[in-house]
Write a protein that holds these residues in place. Structure first.
Motif, PDB file in Angstrom:
ATOM      1  N   ARG A 161       0.834  -1.206   0.000  1.00 46.85           N
ATOM      2  CA  ARG A 161       0.000   0.000   0.000  1.00 46.85           C
ATOM      3  C   ARG A 161       0.866   1.253   0.000  1.00 46.85           C
ATOM      4  O   ARG A 161       0.568   2.220  -0.694  1.00 46.85           O
ATOM      5  N   LEU A 162       1.978   1.230   0.756  1.00 49.70           N
ATOM      6  CA  LEU A 162       2.896   2.371   0.790  1.00 49.70           C
ATOM      7  C   LEU A 162       3.480   2.607  -0.592  1.00 49.70           C
ATOM      8  O   LEU A 162       3.545   3.746  -1.062  1.00 49.70           O
ATOM      9  N   THR A 209       2.177   1.831  -3.471  1.00 48.16           N
ATOM     10  CA  THR A 209       1.128   2.359  -4.338  1.00 48.16           C
ATOM     11  C   THR A 209       0.831   3.820  -4.022  1.00 48.16           C
ATOM     12  O   THR A 209       0.721   4.646  -4.928  1.00 48.16           O
ATOM     13  N   LEU A 210       0.707   4.129  -2.740  1.00 44.64           N
ATOM     14  CA  LEU A 210       0.387   5.502  -2.331  1.00 44.64           C
ATOM     15  C   LEU A 210       1.518   6.472  -2.666  1.00 44.64           C
ATOM     16  O   LEU A 210       1.265   7.620  -3.022  1.00 44.64           O
ATOM     17  N   GLY A 242       3.585   6.370  -5.170  1.00 40.87           N
ATOM     18  CA  GLY A 242       3.552   6.666  -6.599  1.00 40.87           C
ATOM     19  C   GLY A 242       4.889   7.149  -7.117  1.00 40.87           C
ATOM     20  O   GLY A 242       5.898   6.455  -7.031  1.00 40.87           O
ATOM     21  N   GLU A 277       1.831  11.146   7.331  1.00 38.37           N
ATOM     22  CA  GLU A 277       0.506  10.945   6.748  1.00 38.37           C
ATOM     23  C   GLU A 277       0.518   9.794   5.747  1.00 38.37           C
ATOM     24  O   GLU A 277      -0.412   8.992   5.688  1.00 38.37           O
ATOM     25  N   LEU A 278       1.578   9.701   4.965  1.00 42.55           N
ATOM     26  CA  LEU A 278       1.717   8.616   3.994  1.00 42.55           C
ATOM     27  C   LEU A 278       1.778   7.266   4.715  1.00 42.55           C
ATOM     28  O   LEU A 278       1.118   6.299   4.307  1.00 42.55           O
ATOM     29  N   GLU A 338      -1.658   6.402   6.209  1.00 43.87           N
ATOM     30  CA  GLU A 338      -2.571   5.952   5.149  1.00 43.87           C
ATOM     31  C   GLU A 338      -2.235   4.524   4.716  1.00 43.87           C
ATOM     32  O   GLU A 338      -3.124   3.724   4.439  1.00 43.87           O
ATOM     33  N   ALA A 339      -0.953   4.182   4.667  1.00 39.06           N
ATOM     34  CA  ALA A 339      -0.537   2.831   4.276  1.00 39.06           C
ATOM     35  C   ALA A 339      -0.947   1.803   5.329  1.00 39.06           C
ATOM     36  O   ALA A 339      -1.256   0.654   4.992  1.00 39.06           O
TER      37      ALA A 339
END
Length: 139
Positions: A54-55, A57-58, A60, A92-93, A96-97
């Motif tokens: 997820r990290l 992907t987030l 990018g 924050e990243l 979110e992950a």
């Protein structure tokens, strides 16, 4: 590993470098390197595989080939505010992950609604079929 442990680990392994920034600062911007580049090696964080994916992907375009997350902060006039901004964005990243996305529950139409939907589709198809070219004898 909890989110707080991850954030603590990220702060300890983060590498900061200061670069000259464009934007606000007037003459000062030409003399002082106020922009911050924050680099965190994602492999060193030792995240669980789903969180790591997820990290990735987030992140990018912030994700490098070496497996690092690179955040550049240059919106403020001072190094300290840019440093805080970069660290906040990294936190924050990571938060979110760590958030697991909710599974989507499949919905099913009951028999009556399915019949109604199909009837509406047939009705709409009939309307569209009448839009064709007019043949002699149709009028």
């Amino acid at each position: 590993m909890s989110i707080n442990e991850t954030i603590q680990r990220a702060h300890t392994i983060a590498e900061e470098s200061f670069i000259a920034a464009s934007g606000p600062g007037g003459q000062n911007v030409n003399k002082v390197a106020t922009a911050v580049q924050l680099r965190v090696n994602a492999y060193a964080l030792r995240l669980p595989v789903p969180v790591f994916k997820r990290l990735q992907t987030l992140a990018g375009s912030k994700w490098t080939d070496a497996g690092e997350v690179l955040i550049t902060a240059k919106s403020h006039r001072t190094q300290e505010r840019n440093r805080a901004d970069a660290r906040d964005r990294m936190e924050e990243l990571l938060r979110e992950a760590h958030r697991q996305p909710k599974k989507r529950a499949k919905t099913r139409l009951n028999r009556l609604n399915k019949r109604k939907r199909l009837d509406q589709k047939k009705q709409r198809g009939a309307i569209k079929a009448k839009r064709g070219a007019v043949k002699p004898g149709d009028y």
